[in-house]
Design a protein around this motif. Sequence first.
Motif, PDB file in Angstrom:
ATOM      1  N   MET A  70      -3.496   4.654  -5.315  1.00  9.71           N
ATOM      2  CA  MET A  70      -4.077   4.990  -6.192  1.00  9.71           C
ATOM      3  C   MET A  70      -4.396   6.633  -7.139  1.00  9.71           C
ATOM      4  SD  MET A  70      -7.930   3.238  -4.880  1.00  9.71           S
ATOM      5  CE  MET A  70      -8.751   2.291  -6.900  1.00  9.71           C
ATOM      6  N   PHE A  71      -3.852   6.950  -6.868  1.00  8.38           N
ATOM      7  CA  PHE A  71      -3.551   8.899  -7.751  1.00  8.38           C
ATOM      8  C   PHE A  71      -1.867   8.741  -8.214  1.00  8.38           C
ATOM      9  CE2 PHE A  71      -7.565   8.946  -4.192  1.00  8.38           C
ATOM     10  CZ  PHE A  71      -8.277   9.556  -4.999  1.00  8.38           C
ATOM     11  N   LEU A  72      -1.401   8.110  -7.856  1.00  7.81           N
ATOM     12  CA  LEU A  72      -0.529   8.416  -8.317  1.00  7.81           C
ATOM     13  C   LEU A  72      -0.689   7.931 -10.135  1.00  7.81           C
ATOM     14  CD1 LEU A  72       2.379   7.141  -5.511  1.00  7.81           C
ATOM     15  CD2 LEU A  72       1.013   9.572  -5.939  1.00  7.81           C
ATOM     16  N   GLU A  73       1.255   7.258 -10.318  1.00  7.36           N
ATOM     17  CA  GLU A  73       0.682   6.655 -11.571  1.00  7.36           C
ATOM     18  C   GLU A  73       0.373   5.012 -12.058  1.00  7.36           C
ATOM     19  OE1 GLU A  73       4.423   7.154 -13.061  1.00  7.36           O
ATOM     20  OE2 GLU A  73       5.255   6.263 -11.436  1.00  7.36           O
ATOM     21  N   ARG A  74      -0.175   4.975 -12.652  1.00  7.34           N
ATOM     22  CA  ARG A  74      -0.614   3.637 -13.096  1.00  7.34           C
ATOM     23  C   ARG A  74       0.287   2.357 -12.609  1.00  7.34           C
ATOM     24  NH1 ARG A  74      -0.004   5.155 -18.185  1.00  7.34           N
ATOM     25  NH2 ARG A  74       1.078   3.823 -20.263  1.00  7.34           N
ATOM     26  N   GLY A  75       0.525   1.089 -12.248  1.00  9.19           N
ATOM     27  CA  GLY A  75       1.164  -0.332 -12.803  1.00  9.19           C
ATOM     28  C   GLY A  75       1.743  -0.195 -10.968  1.00  9.19           C
ATOM     29  N   LEU A  76       1.330   0.625  -9.520  1.00  6.49           N
ATOM     30  CA  LEU A  76       1.767   0.493  -8.986  1.00  6.49           C
ATOM     31  C   LEU A  76       0.792  -0.312  -8.049  1.00  6.49           C
ATOM     32  CD1 LEU A  76       2.481   3.947  -7.388  1.00  6.49           C
ATOM     33  CD2 LEU A  76       3.677   3.189  -9.013  1.00  6.49           C
ATOM     34  N   ALA A  77       0.789  -0.707  -6.576  1.00  2.14           N
ATOM     35  CA  ALA A  77       0.055  -1.698  -5.809  1.00  2.14           C
ATOM     36  C   ALA A  77      -0.078  -0.391  -4.563  1.00  2.14           C
ATOM     37  CB  ALA A  77       1.334  -2.892  -5.287  1.00  2.14           C
ATOM     38  N   TYR A  78      -1.834  -1.153  -4.823  1.00  3.19           N
ATOM     39  CA  TYR A  78      -2.185  -0.270  -3.489  1.00  3.19           C
ATOM     40  C   TYR A  78      -3.071  -1.674  -3.189  1.00  3.19           C
ATOM     41  CZ  TYR A  78      -6.587   1.344  -1.245  1.00  3.19           C
ATOM     42  OH  TYR A  78      -7.072   1.308  -0.501  1.00  3.19           O
ATOM     43  N   VAL A  79      -2.524  -1.486  -1.729  1.00  5.53           N
ATOM     44  CA  VAL A  79      -2.437  -3.035  -1.080  1.00  5.53           C
ATOM     45  C   VAL A  79      -2.664  -2.018   0.553  1.00  5.53           C
ATOM     46  CG1 VAL A  79      -1.816  -4.867   0.338  1.00  5.53           C
ATOM     47  CG2 VAL A  79      -0.400  -3.586  -2.030  1.00  5.53           C
ATOM     48  N   TYR A  80      -4.164  -2.841   1.195  1.00  4.17           N
ATOM     49  CA  TYR A  80      -4.662  -2.522   2.007  1.00  4.17           C
ATOM     50  C   TYR A  80      -5.294  -4.043   2.551  1.00  4.17           C
ATOM     51  CZ  TYR A  80      -9.131  -3.964  -0.645  1.00  4.17           C
ATOM     52  OH  TYR A  80     -10.201  -3.967  -0.978  1.00  4.17           O
ATOM     53  N   LEU A  81      -6.135  -3.899   3.845  1.00  7.75           N
ATOM     54  CA  LEU A  81      -6.237  -4.358   4.982  1.00  7.75           C
ATOM     55  C   LEU A  81      -8.288  -4.223   5.266  1.00  7.75           C
ATOM     56  CD1 LEU A  81      -5.963  -6.960   6.898  1.00  7.75           C
ATOM     57  CD2 LEU A  81      -6.386  -4.791   8.913  1.00  7.75           C
ATOM     58  N   ILE A  82      -8.247  -5.314   4.693  1.00  2.94           N
ATOM     59  CA  ILE A  82     -10.464  -5.371   4.873  1.00  2.94           C
ATOM     60  C   ILE A  82     -10.378  -6.043   5.572  1.00  2.94           C
ATOM     61  CG2 ILE A  82     -10.466  -7.150   2.938  1.00  2.94           C
ATOM     62  CD1 ILE A  82     -12.882  -5.191   1.680  1.00  2.94           C
ATOM     63  N   TYR A  83     -11.553  -6.046   6.690  1.00  4.52           N
ATOM     64  CA  TYR A  83     -12.410  -7.060   7.287  1.00  4.52           C
ATOM     65  C   TYR A  83     -11.449  -7.019   7.797  1.00  4.52           C
ATOM     66  CZ  TYR A  83     -15.828  -7.212   3.547  1.00  4.52           C
ATOM     67  OH  TYR A  83     -16.383  -7.549   2.614  1.00  4.52           O
ATOM     68  N   GLY A  84     -10.498  -5.949   8.776  1.00  2.00           N
ATOM     69  CA  GLY A  84      -9.879  -5.830   9.884  1.00  2.00           C
ATOM     70  C   GLY A  84      -8.640  -7.394   9.147  1.00  2.00           C
ATOM     71  N   THR A  85      -9.082  -8.621   8.716  1.00  2.00           N
ATOM     72  CA  THR A  85      -8.739  -9.891   8.809  1.00  2.00           C
ATOM     73  C   THR A  85      -7.347  -9.911   7.673  1.00  2.00           C
ATOM     74  OG1 THR A  85     -10.237 -10.933   7.962  1.00  2.00           O
ATOM     75  CG2 THR A  85     -10.274 -11.092   9.979  1.00  2.00           C
ATOM     76  N   SER A  86      -7.860  -9.346   6.105  1.00  2.00           N
ATOM     77  CA  SER A  86      -7.354  -9.932   5.170  1.00  2.00           C
ATOM     78  C   SER A  86      -6.569  -8.546   3.885  1.00  2.00           C
ATOM     79  CB  SER A  86      -8.512 -10.094   3.862  1.00  2.00           C
ATOM     80  OG  SER A  86      -9.355 -11.473   4.500  1.00  2.00           O
TER      81      SER A  86
END
Length: 202
Positions: A70-86
Amino acid sequence: MTARSPLRRLRRSELPVDTVELARFLIGIVLVHDGAGGRVSGRIVETEAYPLGDPASHAYRGRTRRNGAMFLERGLAYVYLIYGTSVCMNVTSEEFGTGAGILVRALEPLDGIAAMERRRGTDSLRDLTRGPGRLTQALGIQLSDDGADLCKPGPLWLARRAGPDSDVGASVRIGLTRAADAVLRFYERSNPFVSGVRRLSP
DNA sequence: CAACGGATCAGCT
DNA sequence: GCTGATCCGTTGG
């Protein structure tokens, strides 16, 4: 195979810098994943902005190992895991070093519907990409895609597609405790692939 | 190092 | 409508 409008890769310079503008801009843009199993793609029909200074943003408390993209340039993917499942995917926004992004919440399936059904374990078209965790699963987006540049040649990219302009509505965001009344969710009106249908007004 | 909670989903009632 | 699953990043001791 259905006839498709030609896709043109978006250049970074075409993306609005401002997070809220970009969230609105992304409605109608196509998210493409070219993988071993062929092309899988969908029109973005629902987004949520997490702008600078937003207490609901993962970037609010500063840069960490998880939110680094999120702190790099725009137009990148920020991908993370939520609730341990998604797995959820954001498009990063704003200027280098600032920390903001847009959650992609729903797609309208275009290419590779058979592959999406396989990955999702269902043939219910409406359930393939309606929701942030479902769409990443359908497109085969994984945590290893975190930081991928959506504007450079690569398997995961954003494209323009010819067609009528979207009728875009706005509402509060879904599932938040902080900043729960901010109208930062954007969606294509009357599109059956939009999630959280009970919250289509602020 | 343990505890906590979340930008969710599936399955059941 | 409600609840459990299940993991990682963050926080607090």
